[in-house]
Write a protein that holds these residues in place. Structure first.
Motif, PDB file in Angstrom:
ATOM      1  N   ARG A  36      -2.517  -1.749  -4.330  1.00  0.00           N
ATOM      2  CA  ARG A  36      -1.308  -0.928  -4.424  1.00  0.00           C
ATOM      3  C   ARG A  36      -1.068  -0.180  -3.122  1.00  0.00           C
ATOM      4  O   ARG A  36      -1.970  -0.006  -2.310  1.00  0.00           O
ATOM      5  N   GLU A  37       0.142   0.290  -2.948  1.00  0.00           N
ATOM      6  CA  GLU A  37       0.493   1.055  -1.752  1.00  0.00           C
ATOM      7  C   GLU A  37       0.037   2.510  -1.856  1.00  0.00           C
ATOM      8  O   GLU A  37      -0.317   3.131  -0.853  1.00  0.00           O
ATOM      9  N   MET A  38       0.028   3.032  -3.071  1.00  0.00           N
ATOM     10  CA  MET A  38      -0.308   4.435  -3.299  1.00  0.00           C
ATOM     11  C   MET A  38      -1.302   4.554  -4.455  1.00  0.00           C
ATOM     12  O   MET A  38      -1.263   3.763  -5.396  1.00  0.00           O
ATOM     13  N   ILE A  39      -2.164   5.573  -4.374  1.00  0.00           N
ATOM     14  CA  ILE A  39      -2.995   6.000  -5.494  1.00  0.00           C
ATOM     15  C   ILE A  39      -2.575   7.444  -5.740  1.00  0.00           C
ATOM     16  O   ILE A  39      -2.902   8.332  -4.948  1.00  0.00           O
ATOM     17  N   GLY A  40      -1.820   7.656  -6.795  1.00  0.00           N
ATOM     18  CA  GLY A  40      -1.217   8.977  -6.994  1.00  0.00           C
ATOM     19  C   GLY A  40      -0.261   9.247  -5.850  1.00  0.00           C
ATOM     20  O   GLY A  40       0.662   8.480  -5.613  1.00  0.00           O
ATOM     21  N   ILE A  42      -1.428   9.569  -2.650  1.00  0.00           N
ATOM     22  CA  ILE A  42      -2.174   9.244  -1.436  1.00  0.00           C
ATOM     23  C   ILE A  42      -1.943   7.779  -1.078  1.00  0.00           C
ATOM     24  O   ILE A  42      -2.122   6.887  -1.919  1.00  0.00           O
ATOM     25  N   SER A  43      -1.575   7.532   0.153  1.00  0.00           N
ATOM     26  CA  SER A  43      -1.427   6.161   0.643  1.00  0.00           C
ATOM     27  C   SER A  43      -2.800   5.498   0.643  1.00  0.00           C
ATOM     28  O   SER A  43      -3.790   6.094   1.071  1.00  0.00           O
ATOM     29  N   THR A  44      -2.856   4.253   0.179  1.00  0.00           N
ATOM     30  CA  THR A  44      -4.151   3.565   0.161  1.00  0.00           C
ATOM     31  C   THR A  44      -4.673   3.328   1.581  1.00  0.00           C
ATOM     32  O   THR A  44      -5.881   3.241   1.784  1.00  0.00           O
ATOM     33  N   ALA A  48      -9.075   3.985   3.888  1.00  0.00           N
ATOM     34  CA  ALA A  48      -9.791   3.293   4.965  1.00  0.00           C
ATOM     35  C   ALA A  48      -9.796   4.134   6.240  1.00  0.00           C
ATOM     36  O   ALA A  48     -10.801   4.195   6.948  1.00  0.00           O
ATOM     37  N   HIS A  49      -8.684   4.795   6.527  1.00  0.00           N
ATOM     38  CA  HIS A  49      -8.595   5.629   7.729  1.00  0.00           C
ATOM     39  C   HIS A  49      -9.602   6.776   7.682  1.00  0.00           C
ATOM     40  O   HIS A  49     -10.266   7.069   8.690  1.00  0.00           O
ATOM     41  N   VAL A  50      -9.743   7.415   6.549  1.00  0.00           N
ATOM     42  CA  VAL A  50     -10.708   8.512   6.408  1.00  0.00           C
ATOM     43  C   VAL A  50     -12.123   8.005   6.658  1.00  0.00           C
ATOM     44  O   VAL A  50     -12.910   8.645   7.370  1.00  0.00           O
ATOM     45  N   HIS A  73      -7.671   3.085  -8.184  1.00  0.00           N
ATOM     46  CA  HIS A  73      -8.244   4.427  -8.238  1.00  0.00           C
ATOM     47  C   HIS A  73      -9.758   4.347  -8.415  1.00  0.00           C
ATOM     48  O   HIS A  73     -10.515   5.039  -7.737  1.00  0.00           O
ATOM     49  N   HIS A  74     -10.228   3.485  -9.304  1.00  0.00           N
ATOM     50  CA  HIS A  74     -11.663   3.317  -9.520  1.00  0.00           C
ATOM     51  C   HIS A  74     -12.340   2.732  -8.281  1.00  0.00           C
ATOM     52  O   HIS A  74     -13.451   3.133  -7.919  1.00  0.00           O
TER      53      HIS A  74
END
Length: 96
Positions: A36-40, A42-44, A48-50, A73-74
């Motif tokens: 997906r593009e978003m989780i809630g 937050i961009s997915t 990976a960036h974090v 999300h999981h």
């Protein structure tokens, strides 16, 4: 310190693996397979960036893989939990 840490962490149907080397050689291999593009809200891409940014700033080698799971999300949550467990192992006092 132990220097190396590894963990596999499940969350319902998802399973993630994290491997850490406290090496002073920053490198990250991040394979989350988020669909997906978003989780809630937050961009997915942020997940990976974090992880990449953390490896660079901490000067560690980090390998993270989502082994299985359908719910993004999981998949993301168990990835960060696996990283925490692997880091705890890597920074533990080496008794050898």
């Amino acid at each position: 310190i132990a220097q190396f840490g590894t963990a596999m962490v499940p969350l319902d149907e998802a399973l993630s693996r994290a491997v850490v080397d406290i090496s002073s050689r920053p490198h990250a291999e991040i394979h989350l397979g988020l669909k997906r593009e978003m989780i809630g809200q937050i961009s997915t891409e942020t997940c990976a960036h974090v992880l990449q940014s953390f490896a660079q700033a901490a000067r560690i080698t980090l390998h993270v893989d989502v082994v299985r799971g359908e719910n993004d999300h999981h998949r993301a949550e168990c990835t960060f939990k696996a990283l925490a467990v692997a880091l705890r192992m890597a920074v533990a006092r080496d008794l050898a």
